[in-house]
Design a protein around this motif. Structure first.
Motif, PDB file in Angstrom:
ATOM      1  N   LYS A 347      74.965  30.413  81.871  1.00 27.14           N
ATOM      2  CA  LYS A 347      73.543  30.586  82.133  1.00 27.14           C
ATOM      3  C   LYS A 347      73.379  32.158  83.122  1.00 27.14           C
ATOM      4  N   ALA A 348      74.501  31.814  84.233  1.00 21.58           N
ATOM      5  CA  ALA A 348      74.385  33.165  85.102  1.00 21.58           C
ATOM      6  C   ALA A 348      74.987  34.565  84.380  1.00 21.58           C
ATOM      7  N   ALA A 349      75.880  34.322  83.454  1.00 22.34           N
ATOM      8  CA  ALA A 349      76.491  35.352  82.917  1.00 22.34           C
ATOM      9  C   ALA A 349      75.658  35.908  81.655  1.00 22.34           C
ATOM     10  N   ARG A 350      74.869  35.265  81.076  1.00 23.08           N
ATOM     11  CA  ARG A 350      73.870  35.429  80.150  1.00 23.08           C
ATOM     12  C   ARG A 350      72.581  36.361  80.664  1.00 23.08           C
ATOM     13  N   ALA A 351      72.212  35.873  81.846  1.00 22.82           N
ATOM     14  CA  ALA A 351      71.011  36.878  82.703  1.00 22.82           C
ATOM     15  C   ALA A 351      71.712  37.996  83.052  1.00 22.82           C
ATOM     16  N   ALA A 352      73.171  38.014  83.534  1.00 20.50           N
ATOM     17  CA  ALA A 352      73.507  39.349  83.972  1.00 20.50           C
ATOM     18  C   ALA A 352      73.731  40.313  82.983  1.00 20.50           C
ATOM     19  N   THR A 356      72.135  44.078  82.890  1.00 17.05           N
ATOM     20  CA  THR A 356      72.952  45.393  82.775  1.00 17.05           C
ATOM     21  C   THR A 356      72.784  45.960  81.554  1.00 17.05           C
ATOM     22  N   GLY A 357      72.047  45.592  80.675  1.00 17.17           N
ATOM     23  CA  GLY A 357      71.973  46.239  79.209  1.00 17.17           C
ATOM     24  C   GLY A 357      73.092  46.595  78.434  1.00 17.17           C
ATOM     25  N   SER A 358      73.265  47.886  78.424  1.00 13.52           N
ATOM     26  CA  SER A 358      74.429  48.256  77.568  1.00 13.52           C
ATOM     27  C   SER A 358      75.660  49.191  78.472  1.00 13.52           C
ATOM     28  N   LEU A 359      75.833  48.693  79.562  1.00 14.90           N
ATOM     29  CA  LEU A 359      76.885  49.323  80.269  1.00 14.90           C
ATOM     30  C   LEU A 359      78.238  49.071  79.481  1.00 14.90           C
TER      31      LEU A 359
END
Length: 437
Positions: A347-352, A356-359
């Motif tokens: 869940k934390a990775a999905r939020a990040a 961070t959009g399209s980095l």
């Protein structure tokens, strides 16, 4: 649906009256159960004491006194009691009810409109009550066995207080049985064990118990019946279970939380309750896999496989034999070490990822299949881990300029104890490699 002391058309004064009608309470203090709402500290008790009764939604299972409470509330507040059922009432009937309530109001009397099965009305019909509630034409008391937050409009709920009524306890049912025996003038022809079995058969429904008592009281027997003899004469009431309704979600929640709480007995009980209610074992198999993934995860990597295997076993054997395989999975999951470490990290990775959009990935880990891509730096400086000391390069794999986050923090439970050691080992090695650069 009617409830414990619902008023059907009354029999003639000299005709036979059903036991439930004869035992109908005449005052709120005579209602069995529901002390949590009727006591002076309860919501209804407080309203009556303040002489400020508002519109209500009475939510509870069948046979707990919804109609009786509504009728007695009308008596306590000197309101005219009007009862309708959403099953049999259409828009023309509602208009007549509202017109009569307006006339009553002009003559100085208010109306308590009791709507049984109110959740059966559609949105437009429910909206039709609002203006008459707001101008005081009616005080609405709706009764429902379904969760109001699912079945009733938000506008209606905002104008009424939800009162939750509870199924009758065995103690409540025993009090009701004693009251019935006093009314009948004789005791039930049952042993103590059989009497307890009858109370259990009612399953918290007072009206169902009175029906059972009326049958038992009519038997001509030489000696009290035991549990087995009672079971031959009476059928156990089917447990309340709606595979698509709230009870379905309540029970699967109870199963899930029992497994999460490492209680194999509780988990088996709720698993069995769902099967007895007619739940599809395949639904349970799917949920068990989800529990293995969500609540056990890498604390026991075998758990997911055991659930999949039990599901496949059920598909091959079918019911009822295959259900034992699912029961094995239930017990295994309940006793397995628990971890939601990966679930939290995911869940934390999905939020990040959303933030961070399209980095772009860092250039050193991008492939460079064309000359131009090599010229602009794709793949430059990539360290092949298999060629590095300890098989670990320690390079950064996050987008350039993004601070390295920590998503996965394995707890000290089960197999994740070993994974924690590996995470810490690579963290130290990464720091060492970066210091060497």
């Amino acid at each position: 649906m009617a409830d414990l002391f619902d008023s059907a058309p009354r029999p003639a004064a000299d005709g036979p009256r059903p036991l439930a009608d004869r035992l109908r309470p005449k005052r709120l203090s005579e209602v069995i159960g529901q002390g949590h709402v009727l006591s002076p500290e309860g919501p209804l008790g407080a309203m009556l004491a303040a002489k400020s009764l508002s519109s209500l939604i009475l939510w509870g299972p069948p046979g707990v006194g919804k109609t009786t409470i509504a009728r007695l509330l009308a008596d306590e507040t000197d309101l005219a009691f009007v009862q309708i059922s959403a099953i049999f009432t259409g828009v023309p009937d509602l208009k007549k009810v509202f017109e009569q309530a307006k006339i009553r109001r002009q003559n100085g009397q208010g109306t308590l409109l009791f709507v049984d099965e109110i959740h059966r009305f559609n949105k437009a019909q429910q909206d039709g009550f609002l203006p008459h509630m707001e101008d005081g034409t009616i005080l609405l008391v709706g009764a429902t066995t379904e969760n109001p937050s699912f079945e009733l409009n938000a506008a209606l709920l905002s104008r009424a207080q939800v009162i939750v009524l509870e199924r009758l306890s065995l103690t409540d049912l025993e009090h009701l049985a004693q009251r019935a025996e006093k009314e009948l003038g004789r005791g039930l022809p049952l042993t103590g064990e059989a009497r307890e079995a009858m109370l259990e058969m009612a399953d918290g429904d007072g009206r169902a118990l009175l029906n059972l008592i009326e049958q038992a009281a009519a038997w001509k027997v030489e000696r009290p019946l035991d549990r087995a003899q009672l079971s031959q004469r009476l059928m156990r009431r089917a447990a309340k279970y709606d595979k698509s309704g709230e009870e379905h979600y309540n029970l699967i929640s109870a199963l899930h939380k029992s497994i999460r709480g490492s209680d194999p007995d509780g988990a088996l009980y709720w698993f069995a309750r769902m099967l007895e209610g007619g739940e599809d074992p395949r639904f349970l198999a799917r949920r068990l896999v989800r529990m293995a993934v969500e609540d056990i995860g890498l604390a026991d990597p075998q758990a997911q496989g055991i659930c999949i295997d039990s599901w496949q076993t059920y598909e091959r054997l079918g019911s009822p034999e295959g259900e034992l395989a699912l029961a094995n999975a239930v017990v295994y999951l309940a006793l397995a070490p628990k971890s939601n470490g990966v679930y939290v990290a995911y869940k934390a990775a999905r939020a990040a990822a959303r933030e961070t959009g399209s980095l772009m990935p860092p250039r050193h880990i991008l492939n460079a299949p064309t000359k131009m891509m090599k010229e602009i730096g794709y793949g430059a400086g990539y360290a092949y881990d298999h060629e590095a000391e300890d098989g670990f390069s320690g390079q950064d794999y996050f987008p350039e300029g993004m601070k390295r986050p920590v998503f996965y923090a394995p707890p000290e439970r089960g197999f994740e104890r070993e994974l924690k050691k590996r995470v810490e080992y690579f963290a130290k090695l990464r720091a060492k490699r970066q210091g060497e650069r």
